[in-house]
Design an enzyme around this catalytic site. Structure first.
Site, mmCIF file in Angstrom:
data_model
loop_
_atom_site.group_PDB
_atom_site.id
_atom_site.type_symbol
_atom_site.label_atom_id
_atom_site.label_comp_id
_atom_site.label_asym_id
_atom_site.label_seq_id
_atom_site.Cartn_x
_atom_site.Cartn_y
_atom_site.Cartn_z
ATOM 1 N N LYS A 163 90.467 43.913 30.216
ATOM 2 C CA LYS A 163 89.887 44.694 29.566
ATOM 3 C C LYS A 163 91.247 46.191 29.232
ATOM 4 O O LYS A 163 91.652 46.285 28.577
ATOM 5 C CB LYS A 163 88.309 45.682 29.224
ATOM 6 C CG LYS A 163 88.312 46.035 27.222
ATOM 7 C CD LYS A 163 87.040 46.608 27.372
ATOM 8 C CE LYS A 163 86.238 46.473 28.576
ATOM 9 N NZ LYS A 163 86.635 47.552 28.796
ATOM 10 N N THR A 208 93.621 45.646 31.200
ATOM 11 C CA THR A 208 95.232 45.077 30.690
ATOM 12 C C THR A 208 95.466 44.850 29.310
ATOM 13 O O THR A 208 96.550 45.140 29.261
ATOM 14 C CB THR A 208 94.762 44.298 31.950
ATOM 15 O OG1 THR A 208 94.850 43.734 33.167
ATOM 16 C CG2 THR A 208 96.542 43.197 31.654
ATOM 17 N N ARG A 231 90.891 55.839 30.376
ATOM 18 C CA ARG A 231 89.567 56.425 32.046
ATOM 19 C C ARG A 231 90.302 56.161 33.040
ATOM 20 O O ARG A 231 90.671 56.383 32.908
ATOM 21 C CB ARG A 231 88.045 55.979 31.453
ATOM 22 C CG ARG A 231 87.586 55.638 30.464
ATOM 23 C CD ARG A 231 85.954 54.988 30.455
ATOM 24 N NE ARG A 231 86.160 53.451 30.691
ATOM 25 C CZ ARG A 231 85.375 52.858 31.191
ATOM 26 N NH1 ARG A 231 84.434 53.846 31.605
ATOM 27 N NH2 ARG A 231 85.710 51.756 31.805
ATOM 28 N N LYS A 267 84.568 45.773 41.513
ATOM 29 C CA LYS A 267 84.731 45.996 40.438
ATOM 30 C C LYS A 267 86.833 46.590 40.408
ATOM 31 O O LYS A 267 87.279 45.718 39.884
ATOM 32 C CB LYS A 267 84.027 47.087 39.023
ATOM 33 C CG LYS A 267 84.276 46.531 37.984
ATOM 34 C CD LYS A 267 83.815 47.844 37.682
ATOM 35 C CE LYS A 267 84.950 47.960 35.784
ATOM 36 N NZ LYS A 267 86.101 48.376 35.953
ATOM 37 N N ALA A 280 79.764 52.816 31.380
ATOM 38 C CA ALA A 280 79.500 52.505 30.152
ATOM 39 C C ALA A 280 78.219 51.958 30.832
ATOM 40 O O ALA A 280 77.556 51.857 29.400
ATOM 41 C CB ALA A 280 80.308 51.404 29.600
ATOM 42 N N PHE A 290 83.297 48.429 29.688
ATOM 43 C CA PHE A 290 82.536 46.832 30.129
ATOM 44 C C PHE A 290 82.296 46.222 28.154
ATOM 45 O O PHE A 290 83.456 46.022 27.325
ATOM 46 C CB PHE A 290 81.091 47.163 29.957
ATOM 47 C CG PHE A 290 80.985 47.381 31.509
ATOM 48 C CD1 PHE A 290 81.641 46.833 32.818
ATOM 49 C CD2 PHE A 290 80.041 49.012 31.980
ATOM 50 C CE1 PHE A 290 81.295 46.969 34.129
ATOM 51 C CE2 PHE A 290 79.998 49.051 33.388
ATOM 52 C CZ PHE A 290 80.824 48.480 34.318
ATOM 53 N N PHE A 314 94.418 33.379 31.311
ATOM 54 C CA PHE A 314 94.971 33.351 33.029
ATOM 55 C C PHE A 314 95.774 31.956 33.020
ATOM 56 O O PHE A 314 95.934 31.355 32.177
ATOM 57 C CB PHE A 314 93.649 33.567 33.329
ATOM 58 C CG PHE A 314 93.064 34.446 33.577
ATOM 59 C CD1 PHE A 314 92.439 35.333 34.982
ATOM 60 C CD2 PHE A 314 92.692 35.351 32.476
ATOM 61 C CE1 PHE A 314 91.955 36.466 35.458
ATOM 62 C CE2 PHE A 314 91.923 37.019 32.965
ATOM 63 C CZ PHE A 314 91.684 36.986 33.731
ATOM 64 N N TRP A 352 99.566 39.802 30.448
ATOM 65 C CA TRP A 352 99.458 40.579 32.112
ATOM 66 C C TRP A 352 100.703 40.158 32.989
ATOM 67 O O TRP A 352 100.755 40.391 33.293
ATOM 68 C CB TRP A 352 98.166 39.439 33.104
ATOM 69 C CG TRP A 352 97.522 39.481 34.604
ATOM 70 C CD1 TRP A 352 97.520 40.823 35.072
ATOM 71 C CD2 TRP A 352 98.452 39.054 35.573
ATOM 72 N NE1 TRP A 352 97.276 40.154 36.085
ATOM 73 C CE2 TRP A 352 98.373 39.164 36.528
ATOM 74 C CE3 TRP A 352 100.135 38.237 35.649
ATOM 75 C CZ2 TRP A 352 98.599 39.384 37.577
ATOM 76 C CZ3 TRP A 352 99.839 37.637 36.307
ATOM 77 C CH2 TRP A 352 99.647 37.927 37.601
#
Length: 560
Positions: free
Chosen positions: A75, A77, A98, A109, A277, A305, A385, A413
């Site tokens: 997210k 990214t 954030r 994470k 979150a 999230f 991906f 990415w």
């Protein structure tokens, strides 16, 4: 594509960053409106908001996602890549993110600085101590805890009931051993013995307040209202009663200023505040978002999230507190995560599996339904991906089109802003040509119980909501204390639409169990704790910290 790819930190360390003064020039800030923190970071003065008060607000683009899995959604990214892509198509765009907590950075994470060629930099600084904001919040929170215990030790004039102290201490690290502690041991000189505990700093109400305050005066007023305990008559005891709000504001006077950095493509980014979150409201600061919207025509921001947590709280809590009018929501999905929601184990995600993908689409479908309930335009961004097959991508795109869902493939990415240009074009088009009818999920005049049930049923898809006896008592008590008009902030596992982390996809006929309520009176929301979600996480079997190091020249190694 070459399967031997560089790590995020290798890409970041090879980047050509502009000195921060060059980023400042792009924003046309006055000399006294910014303060350098080294060569590549700066603090921005709140006076910018006063100077630009009458300038029209830019378009606020909220990036959210499906329920996260160990497969990763990217997210942050996509947020960074979309901001870069908007500038690629000649739009004046900024990013508002954030600040990463050391808890997930050292845990499992990871950080929150994006990835690949869509990162904010300097990556090491951002993911570690940055400009010290989170440490300042830790100090302010613990200063209040110390003042409370000292007041009790010195005679307890406020008649604090030591059995009803709600203010714990905090630490910006996952440390399960500190969840339950006893303080004040050692005899009369060392305080009054009592049970207490630690939360992670990003779960602190001080963090929530910093992110919801609109000015330093608002910050101080909110800090003063924080409830730390109840007295022997059951009445709330606040930070103001302890005469603590001045000192707390003093400790936060630099932390309230947003931090300016840049992306790998030199797009300006404000990174400020970092509440989780799953246990807090999960959004960067109102001040940073509003400042970015005055300095740019488009602001790309994210909420933690999935849409069931971060996006709901952004739209029901943050927009109210900051008078923010969102323009569009981007829902990030990956083939990998959808297959995991469809029942595929993590180790098998590289294999083509269209059937599992189709089964996992129910999770994406629910999140899109939620955004539609808010009346906002939306686009699904497929974060590509390496191992995604063409068949799987085509299946997802076809499904979205059949459901009348706007969708674009994002290859940010691997390609940075260039890989997100089609997504950027679609976002701008939808902002300009799709009718918006933004409305909150609930009205503030509803009872606390009604608001919790509304979110649980409309956003999560729950059939029932059960309140345990302690929560039932608190419902009545909070309403009697005049806190019934606050928004609600549900603390829930991020991995599932339910309060059970193991139930992936789109479960049906489930119950949400509320075990406890907490009154965040300064932040002006009620926290509802569900399931077994904890406000102090623990480290995993193999913490990411085990792979981190620094070489003899001070260069970080192993930081993703």
């Amino acid at each position: 594509m070459n399967q031997e790819v560089k790590s995020d930190i290798e890409i970041a360390q090879e980047s050509n960053m502009d000195k921060i003064k060059e980023i400042v020039k792009k924003l046309e800030l006055d000399e006294d409106e910014w303060e350098p923190y080294g060569h590549y970071k700066a603090k921005i003065s709140l006076s910018v908001l006063e100077r630009l008060e009458k300038r029209p607000d830019g378009k606020v683009i909220l990036v959210t996602s499906i329920n996260p899995t160990q497969a990763g959604e990217g997210k942050s990214t996509v947020t960074v890549g979309l901001g870069q892509a908007l500038n690629k198509i000649n739009k004046n765009a900024m990013i508002a993110l954030r600040e990463p907590s050391l808890g997930p950075t050292m845990g499992i994470k990871g950080g929150a600085a994006g990835g690949g060629y869509s990162q904010v930099v300097p990556m090491e600084d951002i993911n570690l101590h940055f400009t010290g904001d989170i440490h300042a919040i830790t100090s302010a929170h613990n200063a209040l805890a110390a003042m409370l215990d000292n007041h009790i030790h010195r005679g307890n004039e406020l008649r604090v009931d030591v059995r009803r102290i709600t203010w714990k201490r905090v630490l910006d690290m996952n440390d399960r051993a500190l969840r339950q502690v006893v303080v004040g041991l050692g005899g009369p000189k060392h305080g009054v013995p009592r049970e207490s505990g630690f939360d992670i700093t990003v779960a602190s109400e001080v963090m929530a307040i910093l992110c919801l305050a609109n000015s330093i005066d608002d910050l101080k007023a909110r800090l003063a209202r924080m409830v730390v305990a109840y007295n022997s008559d059951g009445e709330p005891v606040t930070a103001k009663d302890l005469q603590a709000e001045g000192a707390l504001t003093l400790l936060l006077k630099e932390a309230i200023k947003p931090n300016l950095v840049q992306t790998l493509e030199n797009t300006p980014a404000l990174i400020h505040g970092g509440p989780f979150a799953n246990i807090a409201h999960g959004c960067n600061s109102i001040i940073a978002t509003k400042m970015a919207s005055k300095l740019a025509d488009y602001v790309v921001t994210e909420a933690g999230f999935g849409a069931d947590l971060g996006a709901e709280k952004f739209l029901d809590i943050k927009t109210r507190a900051g008078n923010i009018d969102p323009s569009i929501v981007v829902v990030v999905a990956t083939i990998r995560a959808l297959k995991m929601h469809g029942g595929v184990p993590k180790d098998d995600l590289k294999q083509n599996n269209v059937n599992a993908l189709k089964k996992g689409l129910a999770n994406l479908e629910k999140h899109v339904e939620t955004i539609r309930c808010f009346g906002l335009p939306h686009v699904v961004a497929i974060n590509r991906f390496i191992h995604d097959s063409d068949e799987e991508i085509e299946t997802l795109i076809t499904w979205c089109e059949d459901q009348d869902i706007n969708v674009e493939l994002a290859d940010v990415w691997a390609k940075g802003g260039e890989g997100g240009k089609e997504l950027a074009e679609r976002v701008v088009y939808e902002i300009n040509y799709t009718k918006k009818n933004f409305k909150h999920m609930y009205t503030l005049d509803m009872s606390i119980e009604e608001k919790i049930k509304c979110v649980a049923k409309k956003v999560y898809g729950a059939k029932r909501v059960v309140f345990l006896p302690e929560a039932r008592i608190q419902l009545t008590e909070f309403e009697e204390n005049g806190w019934g008009d606050y928004p609600i902030c549900i603390a829930k596992t991020q991995y599932s639409l339910t309060d059970d982390a193991e139930k992936l996809g789109r479960p049906e006929d489930f119950t949400i169990t509320v075990r406890e309520l907490k009154a965040a009176v300064g932040a002006e929301f009620i926290v509802a704790l569900t399931g077994d979600v904890m406000t102090m996480p623990g480290l995993p079997m193999e913490p990411a910290a085990m792979n981190m190091d620094v070489d003899g020249r001070g260069k970080a190694v192993g930081l993703y």
